[in-house]
Design an enzyme around this catalytic site. Structure first.
Site, short mmCIF file in Angstrom:
data_model
loop_
_atom_site.label_atom_id
_atom_site.label_comp_id
_atom_site.label_asym_id
_atom_site.label_seq_id
_atom_site.Cartn_x
_atom_site.Cartn_y
_atom_site.Cartn_z
N ALA A 1 0.84 -1.19 0.00
CA ALA A 1 0.00 0.00 0.00
C ALA A 1 0.88 1.24 0.00
O ALA A 1 2.07 1.17 0.27
CB ALA A 1 -0.91 -0.01 1.22
N CYS A 2 0.26 2.38 -0.30
CA CYS A 2 0.97 3.65 -0.27
C CYS A 2 1.56 3.86 1.11
O CYS A 2 0.93 3.48 2.09
CB CYS A 2 0.01 4.81 -0.52
SG CYS A 2 -0.47 4.93 -2.22
N PRO A 3 2.65 4.50 1.23
CA PRO A 3 3.48 5.08 0.17
C PRO A 3 4.62 4.16 -0.25
O PRO A 3 5.56 4.61 -0.88
CB PRO A 3 4.05 6.31 0.86
CG PRO A 3 4.24 5.86 2.28
CD PRO A 3 3.20 4.81 2.56
N VAL A 4 4.54 2.88 0.13
CA VAL A 4 5.67 1.97 -0.07
C VAL A 4 6.12 1.90 -1.55
O VAL A 4 7.30 2.06 -1.83
CB VAL A 4 5.36 0.58 0.52
CG1 VAL A 4 6.51 -0.37 0.27
CG2 VAL A 4 5.07 0.68 2.00
N HIS B 1 -2.10 -1.54 -6.45
CA HIS B 1 -2.75 -0.59 -5.55
C HIS B 1 -3.18 0.61 -6.39
O HIS B 1 -2.36 1.25 -7.02
CB HIS B 1 -1.74 -0.18 -4.47
CG HIS B 1 -2.28 0.81 -3.49
ND1 HIS B 1 -3.61 0.88 -3.17
CD2 HIS B 1 -1.67 1.75 -2.75
CE1 HIS B 1 -3.78 1.83 -2.28
NE2 HIS B 1 -2.63 2.38 -2.01
#
Lengths: 236, 75, 175
Positions: B12-15, B39
């Protein structure tokens, strides 16, 4: 797209025919879902004559959040983490639009001189402001970034099929129960409980409040603009 | 001209964005980075960022809800 | 074939192509205001979460209304009369609808132990934070600042600081 194709992906797992079939299935399920939503709304109407409308506004909120990939968490996190401020600026625009609309409603309710002012009747939420707000918001900010979604973001990603967010939601509920327990002793200390403050009431009327409110929003917008330009010229 | 793949499926963000930024930081001009994501927010914010930073970006939906972001480092 | 491609692109335009953040923000504002006009109550998300928890416990024979701070909220609770419950359900369904109509639904399973820890820790912190602050980023912030609420502004400053610390933690431990 005007730019030339760099290359195309070699990772295609499905044939165009399979893709097309899957696509049709998803869209069909979407249409079925619309029917289900309308049916459920009609059923709720039996208990509460407004329930159906509220549910549909909720659906529109969820649709908008997903369709625009809106993320409050990212709007707060990205300026420092990745240097992006597009979402931050969008949130400020949203806040300015709703400030204007809520202000119009509250002005017609309380009058331009605030003579009919009643804190309990303000359109929108005027929650108690105190040390509790600061502590709670701080913890919330940490949690939202770690879990990858705030309150609305978690719900939206649950709908998108993110298992991680379903797990986060379960602990969000458990955390809420713990938060209620923690709030019990805090409620007896005024500074930890907070007091509801409506800015036009304490700043001495609508005009100073409007200057402060929109002035701050404009300032934050310009800061975000400046920060975004600065960051994007320097990265990688 | 090197090519690097980055698997961010299920992230998921911000990965995905941070991983892409880090990976691209170690690459040379003309190299290509391919980020696999599923995502829907990353399919917007990774290309947005890469374009803003001046790279060539291509987005391709390779399956329902699964995208490849192809970034050619330009500067 | 050409006809089909044209159809395809129309579908892409109406149901698939993502909207700009600003479009999203303006629509969310209008929807939030229309909710207030319909019901008189502003948009919130987390206000019912503890009641939902209590409701689940009641299925196992535990009376959550006896817990401190609950004040009989579980016993009184009716889903269709709870605006926050209805909009929350709506948000989940609306997001699902959006991905289905765009044909981009995909179930994303949990990939690593790090994600499990992140979801548990993040969820707990959000729950506790929201209840202590008296609202989340929606109830206290997106419905708060536009109502000229001081709490909304305080919330904004401190959620920003929290997000900054959270980003550091995420980079260090959860990536």
């Amino acid at each position: 797209m005007s730019e030339q194709t760099i290359r195309t992906s070699s990772r295609k797992k499905t044939t165009p025919e399979q893709r097309r079939r899957k696509k049709t299935i998803q869209i069909t399920l979407g249409i079925v879902l619309i029917a289900v939503i309308l049916l459920v709304s009609a059923l709720f109407q039996n208990t509460n004559p407004k329930a159906g409308f509220i549910l549909i506004i909720g659906v529109l909120l969820g649709y908008t959040l997903q369709r625009s990939r809106f993320c409050f968490t990212a709007s707060l996190r990205d300026p420092m983490l990745t240097g992006g401020t597009l979402l931050t600026k969008a949130v400020i625009i949203g806040l300015a639009v709703s400030s204007l609309l809520f202000m119009a409603i509250n002005m017609s309710k309380f009058g331009l001189d605030l003579s009919a002012f009643d804190i309990k009747k303000v359109a929108g939420n005027v929650k108690p402001a105190g040390v509790n707000t600061a502590i709670g918001a701080f913890l919330f900010g940490i949690g939202a970034v770690i879990a990858g979604g705030c309150a609305s973001g978690t719900l939206m990603r649950m709908g998108e099929g993110f298992a991680q967010q379903w797990l986060a939601f379960v602990f969000f509920v458990i955390g809420s129960m713990l938060g209620v327990f923690i709030m019990v002793p805090m409620d007896s200390v005024p500074i930890l409980k907070g007091t509801a403050v409506f800015l036009p009431d304490v700043l001495g009327g609508w005009i100073p409040a409007v200057i402060v409110q929109f002035g701050l929003l404009a300032l934050i917008y310009l800061l975000a603009q400046w920060w975004g330009n600065k960051k994007s010229s320097g990265i990688v | 001209m090197a090519e690097k793949e980055l698997d961010c499926l299920g992230e998921a963000c911000p990965v995905p964005l941070i991983k892409a930024q880090n990976a691209l930081g170690t690459m040379a001009i003309g190299d290509v980075l391919i980020v696999h994501i599923d995502h829907s927010c990353a399919m917007k914010n990774v290309p947005d960022w890469a374009r803003e930073a001046g790279h060539n970006v291509e987005l391709e939906e390779i399956d329902d809800g699964e995208w490849d972001i192809i970034i050619e480092k330009a500067k | 074939m050409e006809e089909k491609e044209k159809k395809q692109s129309l579908w892409e335009f109406y149901f698939k192509r993502e909207w700009s953040y600003t479009t999203g923000a303006v629509l969310l504002s209008i929807l939030a205001v229309s909710l207030v006009l319909v019901t008189g109550q502003a948009w919130g998300v987390t206000g019912v979460f503890h009641v939902w928890g209590g409701k689940v416990l009641s299925w196992f024979g535990i009376n959550a209304d006896a817990f401190p701070g609950f004040n009989g909220a579980v016993g009184k609770y009716i889903f269709a009369n709870s605006q926050v419950s209805l909009t929350n359900l709506g948000i989940v369904l609306g997001a699902l609808l959006s991905v289905l109509l765009a044909a981009s639904f995909k179930y994303k399973k949990i990939k690593s132990r790090k994600q499990v820890v992140a979801a548990i820790l993040g969820g707990l912190l959000m729950g506790i934070g929201a209840r202590i602050a008296g609202g989340c980023n929606i109830g206290n912030f997106f419905s708060g600042i536009p109502a000229f609420s001081l709490a909304g502004w305080i919330f904004m400053v401190f959620i920003f600081l929290g997000a900054f610390i959270g980003s550091k933690m995420l980079k260090k431990w959860f990536m």
